[in-house]
Structures are given as C-alpha cells and as structure tokens.
Design a protein around this motif. Sequence first.
Motif, PDB file in Angstrom:
ATOM      1  N   GLU A  96       0.483  -1.333   0.201  1.00 56.64           N
ATOM      2  CA  GLU A  96      -0.398  -0.069   0.021  1.00 56.64           C
ATOM      3  C   GLU A  96       1.016   1.112  -0.011  1.00 56.64           C
ATOM      4  O   GLU A  96       0.549   2.066  -0.604  1.00 56.64           O
ATOM      5  CB  GLU A  96      -1.450   0.043   0.853  1.00 56.64           C
ATOM      6  CG  GLU A  96      -1.757   0.912   1.226  1.00 56.64           C
ATOM      7  CD  GLU A  96      -3.383   1.510   2.270  1.00 56.64           C
ATOM      8  OE1 GLU A  96      -2.598   2.274   3.381  1.00 56.64           O
ATOM      9  OE2 GLU A  96      -3.836   0.508   2.796  1.00 56.64           O
TER      10      GLU A  96
ATOM     11  N   LEU B 111       1.036   4.237  -2.966  1.00 60.02           N
ATOM     12  CA  LEU B 111       0.753   5.845  -2.386  1.00 60.02           C
ATOM     13  C   LEU B 111       1.672   6.565  -2.244  1.00 60.02           C
ATOM     14  O   LEU B 111       1.964   7.681  -3.062  1.00 60.02           O
ATOM     15  CB  LEU B 111       0.892   5.745  -0.920  1.00 60.02           C
ATOM     16  CG  LEU B 111      -1.176   4.976  -0.107  1.00 60.02           C
ATOM     17  CD1 LEU B 111      -1.029   4.924   0.767  1.00 60.02           C
ATOM     18  CD2 LEU B 111      -2.091   5.802  -1.140  1.00 60.02           C
TER      19      LEU B 111
ATOM     20  N   PHE C 104       1.920   7.719  -6.390  1.00 58.35           N
ATOM     21  CA  PHE C 104       0.907   8.462  -6.627  1.00 58.35           C
ATOM     22  C   PHE C 104       1.179   9.648  -6.584  1.00 58.35           C
ATOM     23  O   PHE C 104       0.764  10.651  -6.960  1.00 58.35           O
ATOM     24  CB  PHE C 104      -0.163   7.708  -5.923  1.00 58.35           C
ATOM     25  CG  PHE C 104      -1.560   6.669  -5.806  1.00 58.35           C
ATOM     26  CD1 PHE C 104      -1.485   6.418  -7.283  1.00 58.35           C
ATOM     27  CD2 PHE C 104      -1.933   5.596  -5.626  1.00 58.35           C
ATOM     28  CE1 PHE C 104      -1.979   5.527  -7.993  1.00 58.35           C
ATOM     29  CE2 PHE C 104      -2.561   4.198  -5.324  1.00 58.35           C
ATOM     30  CZ  PHE C 104      -2.072   3.680  -6.694  1.00 58.35           C
TER      31      PHE C 104
ATOM     32  N   LYS D  86      -5.994  11.510   0.445  1.00 65.52           N
ATOM     33  CA  LYS D  86      -7.189  10.531  -0.292  1.00 65.52           C
ATOM     34  C   LYS D  86      -6.998   9.045   0.600  1.00 65.52           C
ATOM     35  O   LYS D  86      -7.492   8.242  -0.064  1.00 65.52           O
ATOM     36  CB  LYS D  86      -7.169  10.602  -1.720  1.00 65.52           C
ATOM     37  CG  LYS D  86      -7.108  12.531  -1.814  1.00 65.52           C
ATOM     38  CD  LYS D  86      -6.520  12.650  -3.647  1.00 65.52           C
ATOM     39  CE  LYS D  86      -7.342  14.042  -4.633  1.00 65.52           C
ATOM     40  NZ  LYS D  86      -8.680  14.270  -4.346  1.00 65.52           N
ATOM     41  N   ARG D  87      -6.476   8.938   1.390  1.00 69.42           N
ATOM     42  CA  ARG D  87      -5.713   7.654   1.423  1.00 69.42           C
ATOM     43  C   ARG D  87      -6.720   6.632   1.543  1.00 69.42           C
ATOM     44  O   ARG D  87      -7.385   5.064   1.363  1.00 69.42           O
ATOM     45  CB  ARG D  87      -4.937   7.431   2.548  1.00 69.42           C
ATOM     46  CG  ARG D  87      -4.612   6.093   2.878  1.00 69.42           C
ATOM     47  CD  ARG D  87      -3.192   6.172   4.024  1.00 69.42           C
ATOM     48  NE  ARG D  87      -3.353   6.740   4.728  1.00 69.42           N
ATOM     49  CZ  ARG D  87      -2.546   6.488   5.950  1.00 69.42           C
ATOM     50  NH1 ARG D  87      -1.484   5.980   5.954  1.00 69.42           N
ATOM     51  NH2 ARG D  87      -2.957   7.353   7.582  1.00 69.42           N
TER      52      ARG D  87
ATOM     53  N   ARG E 275     -10.118   7.202   0.742  1.00 67.47           N
ATOM     54  CA  ARG E 275     -11.052   6.703  -0.521  1.00 67.47           C
ATOM     55  C   ARG E 275     -10.120   5.287  -1.767  1.00 67.47           C
ATOM     56  O   ARG E 275     -10.889   4.711  -1.875  1.00 67.47           O
ATOM     57  CB  ARG E 275     -11.159   8.037  -1.265  1.00 67.47           C
ATOM     58  CG  ARG E 275     -11.330   7.960  -3.244  1.00 67.47           C
ATOM     59  CD  ARG E 275     -12.945   6.891  -2.559  1.00 67.47           C
ATOM     60  NE  ARG E 275     -14.258   7.361  -3.221  1.00 67.47           N
ATOM     61  CZ  ARG E 275     -14.450   5.728  -4.170  1.00 67.47           C
ATOM     62  NH1 ARG E 275     -15.132   5.252  -2.385  1.00 67.47           N
ATOM     63  NH2 ARG E 275     -15.402   5.260  -5.311  1.00 67.47           N
ATOM     64  N   TYR E 276      -8.679   5.544  -1.704  1.00 62.54           N
ATOM     65  CA  TYR E 276      -7.927   4.321  -2.360  1.00 62.54           C
ATOM     66  C   TYR E 276      -8.031   3.085  -1.547  1.00 62.54           C
ATOM     67  O   TYR E 276      -8.028   2.712  -2.427  1.00 62.54           O
ATOM     68  CB  TYR E 276      -6.493   5.263  -2.552  1.00 62.54           C
ATOM     69  CG  TYR E 276      -6.039   6.051  -2.814  1.00 62.54           C
ATOM     70  CD1 TYR E 276      -5.808   5.809  -4.698  1.00 62.54           C
ATOM     71  CD2 TYR E 276      -5.944   7.370  -3.109  1.00 62.54           C
ATOM     72  CE1 TYR E 276      -5.058   6.285  -6.107  1.00 62.54           C
ATOM     73  CE2 TYR E 276      -4.719   8.088  -4.028  1.00 62.54           C
ATOM     74  CZ  TYR E 276      -4.900   7.598  -5.621  1.00 62.54           C
ATOM     75  OH  TYR E 276      -4.251   8.382  -6.211  1.00 62.54           O
ATOM     76  N   ARG E 277      -8.302   3.434  -0.110  1.00 62.79           N
ATOM     77  CA  ARG E 277      -8.606   1.644  -0.288  1.00 62.79           C
ATOM     78  C   ARG E 277      -9.964   1.854   0.172  1.00 62.79           C
ATOM     79  O   ARG E 277     -10.270   0.416  -0.186  1.00 62.79           O
ATOM     80  CB  ARG E 277      -8.241   2.299   1.401  1.00 62.79           C
ATOM     81  CG  ARG E 277      -6.843   2.354   2.385  1.00 62.79           C
ATOM     82  CD  ARG E 277      -6.669   2.981   3.399  1.00 62.79           C
ATOM     83  NE  ARG E 277      -5.557   2.881   4.294  1.00 62.79           N
ATOM     84  CZ  ARG E 277      -5.009   3.158   5.432  1.00 62.79           C
ATOM     85  NH1 ARG E 277      -6.009   3.618   6.234  1.00 62.79           N
ATOM     86  NH2 ARG E 277      -3.611   3.129   6.208  1.00 62.79           N
TER      87      ARG E 277
ATOM     88  N   TYR F 281     -10.201   1.035  -4.075  1.00 65.74           N
ATOM     89  CA  TYR F 281      -8.691  -0.830  -4.083  1.00 65.74           C
ATOM     90  C   TYR F 281      -8.819  -1.828  -3.284  1.00 65.74           C
ATOM     91  O   TYR F 281      -8.321  -3.108  -2.951  1.00 65.74           O
ATOM     92  CB  TYR F 281      -7.476  -0.297  -4.184  1.00 65.74           C
ATOM     93  CG  TYR F 281      -6.739   0.610  -5.153  1.00 65.74           C
ATOM     94  CD1 TYR F 281      -7.252  -0.143  -6.710  1.00 65.74           C
ATOM     95  CD2 TYR F 281      -6.642   1.865  -5.222  1.00 65.74           C
ATOM     96  CE1 TYR F 281      -7.221   0.081  -7.370  1.00 65.74           C
ATOM     97  CE2 TYR F 281      -5.688   1.957  -5.999  1.00 65.74           C
ATOM     98  CZ  TYR F 281      -5.989   1.801  -7.745  1.00 65.74           C
ATOM     99  OH  TYR F 281      -5.650   2.128  -8.543  1.00 65.74           O
TER     100      TYR F 281
ATOM    101  N   ILE G  81      -9.851  10.218  -6.023  1.00 70.91           N
ATOM    102  CA  ILE G  81      -8.645  10.057  -6.008  1.00 70.91           C
ATOM    103  C   ILE G  81      -8.039  11.094  -7.227  1.00 70.91           C
ATOM    104  O   ILE G  81      -8.039  11.738  -7.646  1.00 70.91           O
ATOM    105  CB  ILE G  81      -8.433   8.248  -6.660  1.00 70.91           C
ATOM    106  CG1 ILE G  81      -8.894   8.130  -8.108  1.00 70.91           C
ATOM    107  CG2 ILE G  81      -8.901   7.336  -5.091  1.00 70.91           C
ATOM    108  CD1 ILE G  81      -8.384   6.788  -8.629  1.00 70.91           C
TER     109      ILE G  81
ATOM    110  N   ILE H 150      -3.424   5.430 -12.629  1.00 70.62           N
ATOM    111  CA  ILE H 150      -3.869   4.199 -12.812  1.00 70.62           C
ATOM    112  C   ILE H 150      -3.315   3.383 -13.067  1.00 70.62           C
ATOM    113  O   ILE H 150      -4.159   2.104 -13.058  1.00 70.62           O
ATOM    114  CB  ILE H 150      -5.814   4.621 -13.276  1.00 70.62           C
ATOM    115  CG1 ILE H 150      -5.502   6.197 -11.418  1.00 70.62           C
ATOM    116  CG2 ILE H 150      -6.478   3.970 -12.665  1.00 70.62           C
ATOM    117  CD1 ILE H 150      -6.900   6.764 -12.103  1.00 70.62           C
TER     118      ILE H 150
END
Length: 201
Positions: A40, A44, A47, A59-60, A62-64, A67, A92, A99
Amino acid sequence: MNPSRNDVTRCRWCSADPVYQHYHDHEWGVPEYDAQRLFEKLLLDGFQAGLSWITILKKRERYRQVYRGFDVQLMAAQSDADLQILMQDPGIIRNRLKIQAARQNARAWLVLAKRTDPAAWLWQFVDGRPLINQFASHAEVPAITPQAQAMSKALKKAGFSFVGPTICYAFMQATGMVMDHTLDCFRYAELGCGTFTVEQQ
C-alpha cells in the motif's frame, strides 16, 4: 503518546494540519514489516509523484475503498473498463498513467511474491534493519541515497513503475527503513533508540 499540537517540536516538513501531524507522530519513520502495508505504501508514494504528500494522505481512505484495502489480487485483475471507472472518481488522483501503474505494480508484486517474501526483499536494501540517521536539520536530509537507487533499479527490473529513486527514498522514510526524524524532533528520542509505538491507520 498524545502530545498536543503545540507542546512538542516536530520535523520541519510537518505542517499544523492535524492529519499531517498525526501521520508524523504515529506512522512516519516507524518500521513496517507487513507485506500488505508495504505494498500500500509503495503505491501511495507512487501516486504522490509530482504532488504533495498531504494531498495523498487526505485521499488515502478513498484509495483504500476503491482498491478494497489494496487487495493485490483484485488490483492485478482489473480490466481496462475498471481503470476507466477509476478515472471518473474525484476522490483519487485521476492520472491515467498512475492508475495504470497501480495495476501493473500489483501484477509485478504477485510475480515477486511467487519467488520470495516481498517484505524481506524490500528490507534487504537496508540489510533488514532500520538505518538510524542523525540529521540536525531538514536541510541535511537527502532526497536520494545509494540504497534508494538500488531499490529503484531492482523494482524497475521486476516490472514496477513510478518507483524512481526519489519515490523509493520517500517510501523508505515512510516505512522506517530509514529513520529521518531530525534530532530536535520529539520522535527522534523514541525511534532513534528503538522504542516506538505503531498504530494501524
């Protein structure tokens, strides 16, 4: 460890933002050995390329969500249509190359995991234990080191992207492979002598 925002000295890069301060106080520089969490954090940091870390940090979650906890199998199996859906998500970073790289890196991670323990493989670049630095000021902290360059080269050879040496060094700092809290930071006294706390985020 619950210091108030005003009664401790932190690393100069840490702003007054409470999200940033919590990250600095509880995560940054703490040795991370869990393969899933290392995956992870590696993504990140990829990103983050060209952006501020606080942008990614906010934004972490939302990424979690998108994904599914950075499920490697799920990410590796994403179709082009799945990636197009992610491109529409305002929560994100909607960068097509990043992506696509996340899917590519998930596939590379699975290949790596078939032949070795990815966590141990990543930690090999610091000989399996944290490098404790002693920097008096933020100006002394490097952006790239030989270890980061070696990690970057090996990751690229293994099929990963968005893993340049600067990204790799940021990853090494974030995961405690190197401990770069400055000497005046309150966390140095804890992490520098090997006594630290870690919280699941």
